[in-house]
Design a protein around this motif. Structure first.
Motif, PDB file in Angstrom:
ATOM      1  N   ASP A  37       0.596  -1.229  -0.071  1.00 25.16           N
ATOM      2  CA  ASP A  37       0.093   0.191   0.034  1.00 25.16           C
ATOM      3  C   ASP A  37       0.654   1.193  -0.047  1.00 25.16           C
ATOM      4  N   TYR A  38       2.202   0.865   0.105  1.00 29.23           N
ATOM      5  CA  TYR A  38       2.855   2.397   0.000  1.00 29.23           C
ATOM      6  C   TYR A  38       3.261   2.789  -1.171  1.00 29.23           C
ATOM      7  N   ARG A  39       3.238   4.277  -1.261  1.00 30.82           N
ATOM      8  CA  ARG A  39       3.215   5.108  -2.324  1.00 30.82           C
ATOM      9  C   ARG A  39       4.320   6.211  -2.266  1.00 30.82           C
ATOM     10  N   PRO A  40       5.504   6.133  -3.047  1.00 32.46           N
ATOM     11  CA  PRO A  40       6.407   7.254  -2.601  1.00 32.46           C
ATOM     12  C   PRO A  40       5.741   8.502  -3.076  1.00 32.46           C
ATOM     13  N   THR A  41       5.875   9.565  -2.453  1.00 28.90           N
ATOM     14  CA  THR A  41       5.634  10.907  -2.713  1.00 28.90           C
ATOM     15  C   THR A  41       6.317  11.674  -3.597  1.00 28.90           C
ATOM     16  N   ASP A  42       7.653  11.120  -3.987  1.00 26.91           N
ATOM     17  CA  ASP A  42       8.338  11.898  -5.046  1.00 26.91           C
ATOM     18  C   ASP A  42       9.474  10.589  -5.505  1.00 26.91           C
ATOM     19  N   ARG A  43       8.868   9.889  -6.656  1.00 25.56           N
ATOM     20  CA  ARG A  43       9.428   8.759  -6.962  1.00 25.56           C
ATOM     21  C   ARG A  43      10.700   9.347  -7.639  1.00 25.56           C
ATOM     22  N   LYS A  44      11.014  10.616  -8.050  1.00 26.04           N
ATOM     23  CA  LYS A  44      12.552  11.025  -8.329  1.00 26.04           C
ATOM     24  C   LYS A  44      13.509  10.622  -7.450  1.00 26.04           C
ATOM     25  N   ASN A  45      12.993  11.080  -6.137  1.00 21.97           N
ATOM     26  CA  ASN A  45      14.081  10.901  -4.972  1.00 21.97           C
ATOM     27  C   ASN A  45      13.442   9.992  -3.952  1.00 21.97           C
ATOM     28  N   ALA A  95      13.666   9.805 -13.620  1.00 24.96           N
ATOM     29  CA  ALA A  95      12.999  10.342 -12.702  1.00 24.96           C
ATOM     30  C   ALA A  95      11.594   9.921 -12.255  1.00 24.96           C
ATOM     31  N   LEU A  96      11.077   8.456 -13.026  1.00 20.33           N
ATOM     32  CA  LEU A  96       9.726   7.992 -12.562  1.00 20.33           C
ATOM     33  C   LEU A  96      10.174   6.776 -11.478  1.00 20.33           C
ATOM     34  N   GLY A  97      11.384   6.712 -11.094  1.00 18.72           N
ATOM     35  CA  GLY A  97      11.748   5.737 -10.259  1.00 18.72           C
ATOM     36  C   GLY A  97      12.807   4.556 -10.589  1.00 18.72           C
ATOM     37  N   THR A  98      13.199   4.214 -11.835  1.00 16.37           N
ATOM     38  CA  THR A  98      13.932   3.227 -12.422  1.00 16.37           C
ATOM     39  C   THR A  98      15.128   3.485 -11.660  1.00 16.37           C
ATOM     40  N   LYS A 129      23.618  11.486 -16.268  1.00 13.90           N
ATOM     41  CA  LYS A 129      24.282  12.905 -15.491  1.00 13.90           C
ATOM     42  C   LYS A 129      23.524  13.872 -15.085  1.00 13.90           C
ATOM     43  N   LYS A 130      22.446  14.320 -16.212  1.00  7.84           N
ATOM     44  CA  LYS A 130      21.444  14.871 -15.727  1.00  7.84           C
ATOM     45  C   LYS A 130      20.596  14.821 -14.875  1.00  7.84           C
ATOM     46  N   PHE A 131      20.227  13.443 -14.532  1.00  6.18           N
ATOM     47  CA  PHE A 131      19.308  12.786 -13.347  1.00  6.18           C
ATOM     48  C   PHE A 131      20.314  12.969 -11.898  1.00  6.18           C
ATOM     49  N   LEU A 132      21.554  12.740 -12.056  1.00  4.72           N
ATOM     50  CA  LEU A 132      22.423  12.924 -10.870  1.00  4.72           C
ATOM     51  C   LEU A 132      22.594  14.121 -10.498  1.00  4.72           C
ATOM     52  N   PHE A 133      22.605  14.913 -11.446  1.00  4.94           N
ATOM     53  CA  PHE A 133      22.832  16.414 -10.838  1.00  4.94           C
ATOM     54  C   PHE A 133      21.538  17.071 -10.465  1.00  4.94           C
ATOM     55  N   LYS A 134      20.157  16.455 -10.801  1.00  5.36           N
ATOM     56  CA  LYS A 134      19.107  16.904 -10.114  1.00  5.36           C
ATOM     57  C   LYS A 134      18.679  16.234  -8.682  1.00  5.36           C
ATOM     58  N   THR A 135      19.442  15.384  -8.518  1.00  4.18           N
ATOM     59  CA  THR A 135      19.153  14.463  -7.060  1.00  4.18           C
ATOM     60  C   THR A 135      20.550  14.544  -6.580  1.00  4.18           C
ATOM     61  N   THR A 136      20.138  14.116  -5.077  1.00  9.08           N
ATOM     62  CA  THR A 136      21.342  14.241  -4.145  1.00  9.08           C
ATOM     63  C   THR A 136      21.989  12.879  -3.576  1.00  9.08           C
ATOM     64  N   ILE A 188      27.258   5.681  -8.973  1.00  8.13           N
ATOM     65  CA  ILE A 188      26.846   4.665  -9.944  1.00  8.13           C
ATOM     66  C   ILE A 188      27.503   3.357  -9.921  1.00  8.13           C
ATOM     67  N   ILE A 189      26.852   2.361  -9.941  1.00  9.88           N
ATOM     68  CA  ILE A 189      27.618   1.070  -9.720  1.00  9.88           C
ATOM     69  C   ILE A 189      27.438   0.467 -11.165  1.00  9.88           C
ATOM     70  N   CYS A 190      28.373   0.545 -11.923  1.00 10.36           N
ATOM     71  CA  CYS A 190      28.663   0.381 -13.532  1.00 10.36           C
ATOM     72  C   CYS A 190      29.117  -1.144 -13.750  1.00 10.36           C
ATOM     73  N   VAL A 191      28.175  -1.837 -14.155  1.00 16.24           N
ATOM     74  CA  VAL A 191      28.502  -3.208 -14.666  1.00 16.24           C
ATOM     75  C   VAL A 191      28.901  -3.117 -16.329  1.00 16.24           C
ATOM     76  N   TRP A 192      30.017  -3.515 -16.534  1.00 20.06           N
ATOM     77  CA  TRP A 192      30.579  -3.310 -17.869  1.00 20.06           C
ATOM     78  C   TRP A 192      30.819  -5.027 -18.470  1.00 20.06           C
ATOM     79  N   LYS A 193      29.800  -5.367 -19.510  1.00 23.79           N
ATOM     80  CA  LYS A 193      30.071  -6.899 -19.794  1.00 23.79           C
ATOM     81  C   LYS A 193      30.335  -6.611 -21.268  1.00 23.79           C
ATOM     82  N   PRO A 194      31.669  -6.718 -21.535  1.00 23.10           N
ATOM     83  CA  PRO A 194      32.236  -6.784 -23.065  1.00 23.10           C
ATOM     84  C   PRO A 194      31.970  -8.242 -23.497  1.00 23.10           C
ATOM     85  N   ARG A 195      31.757  -8.457 -24.691  1.00 25.63           N
ATOM     86  CA  ARG A 195      31.649  -9.626 -25.518  1.00 25.63           C
ATOM     87  C   ARG A 195      32.989 -10.250 -25.590  1.00 25.63           C
TER      88      ARG A 195
END
Length: 318
Positions: A37-45, A95-98, A129-136, A188-195
């Motif tokens: 039943d929980y709904r975040p008030t601000d999905r971006k944050n 921004a939606l929460g992904t 980077k735009k998203f990270l700049f707009k959040t903390t 950022i946890i960056c997972v790099w998967k080269p072939r």
């Protein structure tokens, strides 16, 4: 000719039967679970709202997108319906929460899905980077892999490090037991998967393929995929004792021997059952293994389900 027609009839019957099975399961079992039943008030944050000091990395249910950067892939109304898995841009998804992105690239730094191409990887990096700049306090898992059938882009690790170095959380098993607050300002946890190229080594700014695992089932049958997701999840260790991220994908995939091959109507067979899946995780005793949960065409309700369960874990409700 007759045998092919008979095969198609049987395929359609199987799809119809499995769609009904999931519908009936949902009717009988419902969609309730701790935090539903929980709904975040601000999905971006939403991570900031839950408290960076209280939110451990291995306790988060990470909402993710499958084939994240396909919103503009291919040619509209011609090839796009066969490869588009998201309609939102990467920034809009975040921004939606992904919080988990699945990015496929080719040797020319172009995002792709199979043979179909879209924009350069720079578009994804700029959106991140735009998203990270707009959040903390929001941390994301950025998975980048060389798409099947393509070669690794040259000097790609150097490119990524140049673009994202100030945000990268280095490969380290201890990350899983830390809180968001302990990782900041790295985000950022960056997972790099080269072939073909070597995997990132311990201590690298990038995580290797071993840090994000799944058991992909290539099927367009929704109940088959649903049940296999539960089975493979049950085989995993609880998140509290695991040193990698494990992903479950709430998707099914179009098959070439089926007359319906566009992404949206096929994946729609399972799309609406994310909350049912979490409900069954509790019923089957594997809810403490659920960690990364991804989908096609992500929406608010999917994000809310993941955040709600995370909220319940933070508050000791499960």
């Amino acid at each position: 000719m007759g045998s092919e027609v008979s095969k198609q009839i049987q395929r359609r019957k199987a799809v119809s039967m499995e769609k009904q099975m999931l519908f009936d399961l949902n009717e009988n079992c419902g969609e309730t679970f701790p935090g539903c039943d929980y709904r975040p008030t601000d999905r971006k944050n939403w991570m900031a709202s839950l408290g960076p000091k209280d939110l451990h990395i291995n306790n988060i249910v990470w909402p993710g997108t499958h084939n994240s950067a396909t919103d503009r892939i291919g040619i509209p109304c011609i090839s796009r319906p066969f490869a588009q898995c998201q309609t939102l841009s990467v920034y809009q998804q975040l921004a939606l929460g992904t919080r988990v992105l699945d990015i496929r690239i080719n040797e020319n730094n172009r995002v792709c899905h199979g043979i179909l191409l879209t924009y350069n990887i720079d578009v994804v990096i700029n959106d991140v980077k735009k998203f990270l700049f707009k959040t903390t306090s929001e941390v994301i898992i950025l998975e980048i892999r060389t798409e099947y059938g393509h070669r690794d882009p040259p000097e790609f690790e150097d490119y990524l490090e140049e673009k994202l170095s100030m945000y990268l959380i280095h490969q380290d098993d201890y990350v899983f037991g830390k809180t968001i607050a302990e990782l900041l300002p790295k985000r950022i946890i960056c997972v790099w998967k080269p072939r073909n190229s070597p995997q990132p080594k311990p201590g690298s700014p990038f995580c290797s393929a071993e840090y994000l695992k799944d058991n992909w089932i290539d099927t367009d049958l929704p109940s088959t995929k649903f049940d296999s997701n539960l089975k493979y999840l049950s085989d995993q260790a609880p998140v509290s004792s695991r040193y990698f991220f494990y992903r479950v994908e709430n998707t099914v995939t179009a098959q070439p021997d089926n007359p319906v091959v566009c992404v949206r109507p096929v994946t729609g067979r399972i799309h609406g059952y994310a909350r049912l899946f979490i409900n069954r995780c509790f019923a089957e005793g594997c809810a403490n293994r659920l960690q990364v949960f991804s989908t096609d065409f992500i929406g608010e309700d999917f994000v809310d389900a993941c955040v709600g369960l995370t909220h319940a874990r933070v508050h000791g409700e499960c």
